[in-house]
Scaffold this motif. Structure first.
Motif, PDB file in Angstrom:
ATOM      1  N   MET A 164       1.239  26.657 -11.328  1.00 40.58           N
ATOM      2  CA  MET A 164       0.335  26.185 -12.368  1.00 40.58           C
ATOM      3  C   MET A 164      -1.073  25.928 -11.838  1.00 40.58           C
ATOM      4  N   GLY A 165      -1.162  25.482 -10.588  1.00 40.52           N
ATOM      5  CA  GLY A 165      -2.465  25.152 -10.040  1.00 40.52           C
ATOM      6  C   GLY A 165      -2.983  23.827 -10.586  1.00 40.52           C
ATOM      7  N   LYS A 166      -4.279  23.751 -10.821  1.00 42.66           N
ATOM      8  CA  LYS A 166      -4.895  22.507 -11.286  1.00 42.66           C
ATOM      9  C   LYS A 166      -4.334  22.013 -12.615  1.00 42.66           C
ATOM     10  N   PRO A 167      -3.962  22.896 -13.549  1.00 39.35           N
ATOM     11  CA  PRO A 167      -3.392  22.387 -14.810  1.00 39.35           C
ATOM     12  C   PRO A 167      -2.154  21.519 -14.628  1.00 39.35           C
ATOM     13  N   TYR A 168      -1.472  21.643 -13.471  1.00 45.52           N
ATOM     14  CA  TYR A 168      -0.306  20.785 -13.248  1.00 45.52           C
ATOM     15  C   TYR A 168      -0.731  19.313 -13.193  1.00 45.52           C
ATOM     16  N   LEU A 169      -1.889  19.048 -12.595  1.00 43.29           N
ATOM     17  CA  LEU A 169      -2.381  17.671 -12.556  1.00 43.29           C
ATOM     18  C   LEU A 169      -2.679  17.170 -13.969  1.00 43.29           C
ATOM     19  N   LEU A 170      -3.178  18.070 -14.815  1.00 44.52           N
ATOM     20  CA  LEU A 170      -3.439  17.698 -16.206  1.00 44.52           C
ATOM     21  C   LEU A 170      -2.129  17.388 -16.928  1.00 44.52           C
ATOM     22  N   LEU A 171      -1.095  18.182 -16.651  1.00 41.71           N
ATOM     23  CA  LEU A 171       0.220  17.915 -17.239  1.00 41.71           C
ATOM     24  C   LEU A 171       0.724  16.542 -16.810  1.00 41.71           C
ATOM     25  N   CYS A 172       0.606  16.233 -15.518  1.00 41.71           N
ATOM     26  CA  CYS A 172       1.048  14.917 -15.027  1.00 41.71           C
ATOM     27  C   CYS A 172       0.284  13.791 -15.708  1.00 41.71           C
ATOM     28  N   LEU A 173      -1.014  14.003 -15.920  1.00 38.74           N
ATOM     29  CA  LEU A 173      -1.823  12.980 -16.587  1.00 38.74           C
ATOM     30  C   LEU A 173      -1.359  12.773 -18.022  1.00 38.74           C
ATOM     31  N   PHE A 174      -1.129  13.865 -18.752  1.00 34.02           N
ATOM     32  CA  PHE A 174      -0.657  13.753 -20.130  1.00 34.02           C
ATOM     33  C   PHE A 174       0.685  13.030 -20.190  1.00 34.02           C
ATOM     34  N   LEU A 175       1.600  13.414 -19.307  1.00 33.68           N
ATOM     35  CA  LEU A 175       2.929  12.797 -19.324  1.00 33.68           C
ATOM     36  C   LEU A 175       2.864  11.327 -18.926  1.00 33.68           C
ATOM     37  N   PHE A 176       1.969  10.988 -17.984  1.00 33.58           N
ATOM     38  CA  PHE A 176       1.805   9.584 -17.608  1.00 33.58           C
ATOM     39  C   PHE A 176       1.275   8.768 -18.788  1.00 33.58           C
ATOM     40  N   CYS A 177       0.265   9.305 -19.476  1.00 39.11           N
ATOM     41  CA  CYS A 177      -0.275   8.602 -20.646  1.00 39.11           C
ATOM     42  C   CYS A 177       0.786   8.485 -21.738  1.00 39.11           C
ATOM     43  N   GLY A 185       0.826  -1.212   0.000  1.00 33.43           N
ATOM     44  CA  GLY A 185       0.000   0.000   0.000  1.00 33.43           C
ATOM     45  C   GLY A 185       0.856   1.256   0.000  1.00 33.43           C
ATOM     46  N   ALA A 186       1.891   1.256   0.834  1.00 33.39           N
ATOM     47  CA  ALA A 186       2.792   2.409   0.876  1.00 33.39           C
ATOM     48  C   ALA A 186       3.527   2.568  -0.442  1.00 33.39           C
ATOM     49  N   SER A 187       3.860   1.442  -1.057  1.00 29.77           N
ATOM     50  CA  SER A 187       4.536   1.506  -2.357  1.00 29.77           C
ATOM     51  C   SER A 187       3.660   2.179  -3.401  1.00 29.77           C
ATOM     52  N   MET A 188       2.365   1.876  -3.408  1.00 24.78           N
ATOM     53  CA  MET A 188       1.454   2.509  -4.368  1.00 24.78           C
ATOM     54  C   MET A 188       1.327   4.003  -4.107  1.00 24.78           C
ATOM     55  N   VAL A 189       1.247   4.373  -2.832  1.00 24.42           N
ATOM     56  CA  VAL A 189       1.176   5.801  -2.489  1.00 24.42           C
ATOM     57  C   VAL A 189       2.455   6.512  -2.914  1.00 24.42           C
ATOM     58  N   ALA A 190       3.615   5.875  -2.655  1.00 24.44           N
ATOM     59  CA  ALA A 190       4.891   6.471  -3.044  1.00 24.44           C
ATOM     60  C   ALA A 190       4.987   6.598  -4.561  1.00 24.44           C
ATOM     61  N   ASN A 191       4.488   5.589  -5.276  1.00 22.22           N
ATOM     62  CA  ASN A 191       4.496   5.649  -6.738  1.00 22.22           C
ATOM     63  C   ASN A 191       3.677   6.823  -7.244  1.00 22.22           C
ATOM     64  N   LEU A 192       2.514   7.028  -6.665  1.00 20.09           N
ATOM     65  CA  LEU A 192       1.658   8.148  -7.063  1.00 20.09           C
ATOM     66  C   LEU A 192       2.345   9.481  -6.769  1.00 20.09           C
ATOM     67  N   ALA A 193       2.952   9.573  -5.574  1.00 14.24           N
ATOM     68  CA  ALA A 193       3.642  10.808  -5.211  1.00 14.24           C
ATOM     69  C   ALA A 193       4.802  11.094  -6.168  1.00 14.24           C
ATOM     70  N   ILE A 194       5.557  10.045  -6.523  1.00 21.87           N
ATOM     71  CA  ILE A 194       6.673  10.224  -7.442  1.00 21.87           C
ATOM     72  C   ILE A 194       6.173  10.633  -8.824  1.00 21.87           C
ATOM     73  N   MET A 195       5.068  10.038  -9.267  1.00 18.87           N
ATOM     74  CA  MET A 195       4.508  10.391 -10.574  1.00 18.87           C
ATOM     75  C   MET A 195       4.128  11.873 -10.622  1.00 18.87           C
ATOM     76  N   LEU A 196       3.608  12.397  -9.504  1.00 21.97           N
ATOM     77  CA  LEU A 196       3.250  13.812  -9.434  1.00 21.97           C
ATOM     78  C   LEU A 196       4.476  14.703  -9.259  1.00 21.97           C
ATOM     79  N   PHE A 197       5.528  14.155  -8.672  1.00 19.72           N
ATOM     80  CA  PHE A 197       6.732  14.946  -8.380  1.00 19.72           C
ATOM     81  C   PHE A 197       7.666  15.050  -9.585  1.00 19.72           C
ATOM     82  N   LEU A 198       7.756  13.991 -10.390  1.00 21.45           N
ATOM     83  CA  LEU A 198       8.784  13.916 -11.427  1.00 21.45           C
ATOM     84  C   LEU A 198       8.715  15.016 -12.489  1.00 21.45           C
ATOM     85  N   PRO A 199       7.539  15.384 -13.028  1.00 20.93           N
ATOM     86  CA  PRO A 199       7.546  16.452 -14.033  1.00 20.93           C
ATOM     87  C   PRO A 199       8.141  17.759 -13.519  1.00 20.93           C
TER      88      PRO A 199
END
Length: 475
Positions: free
Chosen positions: A172-185, A130-144
């Motif tokens: 950036m605000g909310k658009p940063y989450l959109l950027l992370c989504l685009f880069l993840f895809c 569970g912690a690994s999944m949370v860390a993965n999500l945090a890293i995905m948001l942090f890396l860009p």
């Protein structure tokens, strides 16, 4: 890159929102042959490894050559990010001067990905899946954001600093989450396509190799294995063109998507440059499909290799318009390119003061670095410019450069009124940036003794009290 207050969204950017340009990002490598050619050249390097003699040597060769290819590609990708962040949306607008500060960028990017992977691994080993999944999500948001900070600052330490990444996300605000989504895809699509292409090319051969391995394991010690392996090597010989194309296609696909990602992140920095406090060269950029400026004769002469003629035109332009920053910077870079070191250092004395007056400390530091490539001990002759450059370097989180600029200030400018401020700034950098409290304490003490009535002395006394309390607590 820091900014303490942010304007309204309408003031945050004059550029179209990045999500409206998704098709342009995908077309970016296709529209510029030099970028597509570089991708093809880099993708061909690991494909050469398919001509190794055996399976193990083949995969070792592909792996080793892939590292070389990705080092080359990531350098260029970093440049795409930096140039795009400056508003240079077409390679035709890129600076004609090589950027030596990007040479080590691939290794720093590798380091960023290794450190973040270790964080996920540690979270998994200590706290479970569970912690690994949370860390993965945090890293995905942090890396860009971390990648943008790393490439812009050229510092792995800055890239790994969560607070700097948070500044970009907050700007950036909310658009940063959109950027992370685009880069993840984008990343997921790249891995799926590359793996599918690679598996299609190597799948039949790997199956044949597995059959040969099983057959060899079942032979006796004195039995000849040559007839068993002969069908595999025969197939390997026939499949080499297919293996070459598969490796080339898989690598080219990954590199194509990587350039798209770098281009997108660079554009985001350009779009939000006002909020982030970034200085840019071209606030009214276009992507080259609709030119927005007349042809530059200096650029044409440089392309033709006529550096001296370009230098003469640039000299005359900056002489006629001494307050024109663009002309002054162009002349400065041309002097550096042409190796006119004496003129470069002389011109820098005026240029640095102009850039600081115009509120462009980042460009002033860039100009200083160009001069120090030619003369490492170079520093401005004006004391106020020296102090202003040191403050700019510290703001840019380059404490080492700031201290180097301030070194021996009191000997070079004896009895100058700015000496107390230089002492205070030097001690602050030593204390806060490098944790060298003893040296900072000595400088603060000297400041209080030599300039007891100066306003900086009051600040120094407060710091001395703080350092004393910290030392007492540590004791």
């Amino acid at each position: 890159m820091a900014s303490t207050s942010y304007p309204a969204e309408s003031d945050a950017t004059s550029a179209p929102a990045f999500w409206t340009r998704i098709p342009d990002f995908f077309r970016f490598p296709l529209r510029h042959p030099q970028i597509l050619g570089r991708i093809g050249m880099c993708a061909a390097i690991p494909a050469v490894g398919t001509f190794a003699s055996g399976m193990q040597s083949m995969f070792l060769a592909i792996a080793g050559l892939s590292i070389v290819a990705w080092i080359i590609l990531l350098r260029h990708g970093s440049r795409v990010l930096c140039e795009t962040a400056q508003g240079h949306l077409s390679p035709a607008d890129y600076s004609w001067e090589p950027d030596g500060s990007l040479v080590d960028m691939p290794y720093k990017l590798f380091g960023l990905f290794v450190v973040t992977s270790i964080v996920v691994g540690v979270a998994a080993s200590l706290f479970g899946q569970g912690a690994s999944m949370v860390a993965n999500l945090a890293i995905m948001l942090f890396l860009p954001a971390a990648t943008m900070v790393l490439v812009q600052t050229r510092s792995l330490t800055a890239g790994l600093n969560p607070s700097l990444g948070w500044e970009i996300a907050k700007a950036m605000g909310k658009p940063y989450l959109l950027l992370c989504l685009f880069l993840f895809c984008l990343s997921s699509s790249q891995m799926l396509v590359s793996f599918w292409v690679f598996a299609k090319g190597f799948g039949p051969l790997l199956a044949k190799w597995a059959e040969a391995e099983v057959a060899v394991s079942q032979t006796g010690p004195d039995e000849d294995i040559e007839p068993i392996l002969e069908p595999f090597f025969s197939m390997l010989s026939r499949q080499r063109p297919r293996l070459f194309l598969s490796t080339f296609a898989a690598t080219a696909t990954a590199m194509y998507f990587t350039i798209i990602a770098f281009n997108m992140m660079g554009y985001v920095l350009y779009q939000y440059h006002r909020r982030l406090g970034l200085e840019i060269d071209n606030p009214d950029a276009t992507d080259g499909s609709a030119p927005n400026r007349e042809a530059d004769p200096v650029a044409d002469l440089i392309t033709a290799g006529k550096i001296d003629e370009a230098l003469n035109i640039a000299y005359e332009a900056q002489r006629l318009e001494p307050e024109n920053v663009d002309f002054q910077l162009r002349y400065h870079r041309l002097l550096h390119l042409a190796g006119k070191d004496d003129r470069l250092l002389s011109h820098a004395q005026r240029l640095l003061a102009l850039l600081l007056t115009k509120g462009m400390p980042g460009k002033a530091l860039d100009a200083l670095r160009l001069c120090r490539e030619r003369k490492p001990e170079f520093r401005p002759e004006d004391p106020a410019t020296v102090l202003a450059l040191a403050k700019a370097a510290r703001t840019a989180r380059d404490g080492k450069l700031a201290l180097d600029i301030l070194r021996s200030f009191d000997r070079l400018f004896k009895n100058h009124p700015l000496i107390p401020e230089v002492y205070a700034l030097s001690a602050l950098i030593l204390c806060e940036d490098f944790r060298q409290d003893k040296m900072a304490e000595q400088i603060f003490t000297a400041l209080c003794q030599r300039f007891p009535d100066h306003p900086c002395a009051n600040q120094a006394r407060e710091y001395l009290k703080t350092l004393a309390r910290l030392q007492g607590a540590a004791g």
